[in-house]
Motif scaffolding. Structure first.
Motif, PDB file in Angstrom:
ATOM      1  N   CYS A 140       0.866  -1.181   0.000  1.00 16.48           N
ATOM      2  CA  CYS A 140       0.000   0.000   0.000  1.00 16.48           C
ATOM      3  C   CYS A 140       0.902   1.230   0.000  1.00 16.48           C
ATOM      4  CB  CYS A 140      -0.850   0.054   1.262  1.00 16.48           C
ATOM      5  SG  CYS A 140      -1.963  -1.327   1.468  1.00 16.48           S
ATOM      6  N   CYS A 141       0.310   2.393  -0.271  1.00 19.35           N
ATOM      7  CA  CYS A 141       1.076   3.634  -0.134  1.00 19.35           C
ATOM      8  C   CYS A 141       1.425   3.809   1.345  1.00 19.35           C
ATOM      9  CB  CYS A 141       0.277   4.824  -0.638  1.00 19.35           C
ATOM     10  SG  CYS A 141       1.115   6.400  -0.322  1.00 19.35           S
ATOM     11  N   SER A 142       2.664   4.096   1.635  1.00 26.48           N
ATOM     12  CA  SER A 142       3.100   4.208   3.026  1.00 26.48           C
ATOM     13  C   SER A 142       2.567   5.473   3.690  1.00 26.48           C
ATOM     14  CB  SER A 142       4.628   4.175   3.103  1.00 26.48           C
ATOM     15  OG  SER A 142       5.181   5.044   2.135  1.00 26.48           O
ATOM     16  N   ARG A 143       1.962   6.362   2.902  1.00 30.31           N
ATOM     17  CA  ARG A 143       1.388   7.563   3.507  1.00 30.31           C
ATOM     18  C   ARG A 143      -0.142   7.517   3.488  1.00 30.31           C
ATOM     19  NH1 ARG A 143       1.564  13.656   1.165  1.00 30.31           N
ATOM     20  NH2 ARG A 143       0.819  14.737   3.015  1.00 30.31           N
ATOM     21  N   CYS A 144      -0.746   7.332   2.304  1.00 29.41           N
ATOM     22  CA  CYS A 144      -2.203   7.442   2.206  1.00 29.41           C
ATOM     23  C   CYS A 144      -2.898   6.090   2.195  1.00 29.41           C
ATOM     24  CB  CYS A 144      -2.607   8.260   0.984  1.00 29.41           C
ATOM     25  SG  CYS A 144      -2.446   7.366  -0.578  1.00 29.41           S
ATOM     26  N   ALA A 145      -2.130   4.992   2.311  1.00 31.06           N
ATOM     27  CA  ALA A 145      -2.667   3.625   2.413  1.00 31.06           C
ATOM     28  C   ALA A 145      -3.403   3.161   1.159  1.00 31.06           C
ATOM     29  CB  ALA A 145      -3.579   3.481   3.643  1.00 31.06           C
ATOM     30  N   LEU A 179       5.557   5.122  -1.497  1.00 33.30           N
ATOM     31  CA  LEU A 179       4.668   6.259  -1.751  1.00 33.30           C
ATOM     32  C   LEU A 179       3.999   6.120  -3.124  1.00 33.30           C
ATOM     33  CD1 LEU A 179       6.766   9.308  -0.463  1.00 33.30           C
ATOM     34  CD2 LEU A 179       4.756   8.276   0.627  1.00 33.30           C
ATOM     35  N   CYS A 180       2.707   6.492  -3.193  1.00 35.83           N
ATOM     36  CA  CYS A 180       2.000   6.488  -4.476  1.00 35.83           C
ATOM     37  C   CYS A 180       2.343   7.780  -5.236  1.00 35.83           C
ATOM     38  CB  CYS A 180       0.491   6.371  -4.251  1.00 35.83           C
ATOM     39  SG  CYS A 180      -0.269   7.857  -3.563  1.00 35.83           S
ATOM     40  N   ALA A 181       1.924   7.853  -6.489  1.00 29.35           N
ATOM     41  CA  ALA A 181       2.251   9.017  -7.316  1.00 29.35           C
ATOM     42  C   ALA A 181       1.686  10.309  -6.709  1.00 29.35           C
ATOM     43  CB  ALA A 181       1.698   8.807  -8.721  1.00 29.35           C
ATOM     44  N   ASN A 182       0.464  10.245  -6.177  1.00 31.09           N
ATOM     45  CA  ASN A 182      -0.144  11.452  -5.595  1.00 31.09           C
ATOM     46  C   ASN A 182       0.675  11.956  -4.424  1.00 31.09           C
ATOM     47  OD1 ASN A 182      -2.263  11.816  -7.264  1.00 31.09           O
ATOM     48  ND2 ASN A 182      -3.742  10.672  -6.013  1.00 31.09           N
ATOM     49  N   CYS A 183       1.083  11.038  -3.539  1.00 28.96           N
ATOM     50  CA  CYS A 183       1.831  11.452  -2.351  1.00 28.96           C
ATOM     51  C   CYS A 183       3.236  11.935  -2.721  1.00 28.96           C
ATOM     52  CB  CYS A 183       1.888  10.299  -1.338  1.00 28.96           C
ATOM     53  SG  CYS A 183       0.283   9.997  -0.563  1.00 28.96           S
ATOM     54  N   LEU A 184       3.812  11.361  -3.788  1.00 28.55           N
ATOM     55  CA  LEU A 184       5.126  11.847  -4.236  1.00 28.55           C
ATOM     56  C   LEU A 184       5.017  13.267  -4.774  1.00 28.55           C
ATOM     57  CD1 LEU A 184       6.595   8.712  -6.034  1.00 28.55           C
ATOM     58  CD2 LEU A 184       7.619   9.908  -4.084  1.00 28.55           C
TER      59      LEU A 184
HETATM   60 ZN   LIG Z   1      -0.327   7.857  -1.291  1.00 28.22          ZN
END
Ligand SMILES: [Zn+2]
Ligand SMILES: [Zn+2]
Length: 253
Positions: free
Chosen positions: A53-58, A70-75
């Motif tokens: 999962c994304c380590s920030r937004c799951a 991290l996913c693209a959005n969080c990056l």
């Molecule tokens: Zn994310």
């Protein structure tokens, strides 16, 4: 919660004293004890988020294997925001069904089983205060209860943390966000929340029912962090987004 909802809950609790406990979702009988947990068959169809999962937004990734990242959005997103999202599971199958009944069908008694599930799958980290995502008074009048507040109260009991209902305010109504693209949601939410008290140096766990694009959590976190909060993490009953194969929306009677 309105008087009618309170009376409904009181009647249900009174009945539970005399009837064998039943699963609050499928009504199958449970072993003796309080009927505040889902039965094993329902829980089996509420799987926790599985890596990666994304380590920030799951956000769950479609690929299997590998670690969280991290996913693209969080990056891309470099503005101050929440540090991490905790979710009881995917917004799919029976978890989706339970949340829809809880949120849209007046099934307020599902707050405890959903709160129990979230608490069991949550590491609260440094959080010392729970803040539910507020509803605008006009939406609250229509729905009669704030599902995020009910969840936060359950979590607060489990984690022995206070729930603050006046630190984050919804200062203007926003159109329903369901089905809207992330950019439109962000635009709609700009300026929707305001600080209602002192959050200086607070480590906050923001509580909501579902995270879809994360726009609401991002906007709430921005307001709290700009108000001086030290850290904001987010707890949601379910994370919507990329689904793995095999999870389908289902209906039970
Ligand atoms: Zn994310
Ligand atoms: Zn069940």
């Amino acid at each position: 919660m309105t008087l009618t909802a309170r009376l409904g809950r009181a009647a249900r609790e009174l009945l539970e004293l005399f009837l064998p406990p039943a699963c609050p979702l499928c009504q199958s009988l449970l072993p003796p004890g309080p009927a505040t947990v889902f039965c094993p068959a329902c829980r089996e169809r509420m799987p926790p988020l599985a890596a990666p999962c994304c380590s920030r937004c799951a956000l769950p990734f479609a690929t299997s294997g590998g670690g969280d990242h991290l996913c693209a959005n969080c990056l891309r997103d470099t503005t101050p925001g929440f540090s991490r999202v905790h979710a009881a599971g995917h917004y799919a199958e029976f978890l989706r069904l339970a949340i829809q009944r809880f949120k849209y069908s007046g099934a307020v008694h599902l707050d405890r089983p959903l709160g129990d599930l979230l608490a069991a799958r949550l590491d609260p980290g440094p959080a010392r205060l729970l803040v539910p995502v507020p509803l605008h008074p006009s939406r609250l009048r229509h729905r009669t209860y704030n599902q995020s507040l009910l969840l936060a109260r359950c979590l607060g009991r489990h984690l022995q943390l206070p729930v603050a209902t006046d630190l984050l305010l919804r200062q203007r109504p926003t159109p329903p966000q369901q089905g809207l693209p992330a950019a439109v949601r962000r635009h709609n939410l700009r300026g929707a929340f305001a600080l209602g008290g002192n959050v200086e140096s607070c480590c906050i766990l923001l509580v909501d029912d579902v995270m879809t694009t994360g726009s609401t959590a991002r906007e709430c976190s921005r307001v709290l962090l700009e108000g001086g909060a030290a850290r904001v993490e987010v707890a949601v009953a379910a994370r919507a987004g990329q689904l793995r194969s095999g999870f389908q929306a289902v209906e039970i009677c």
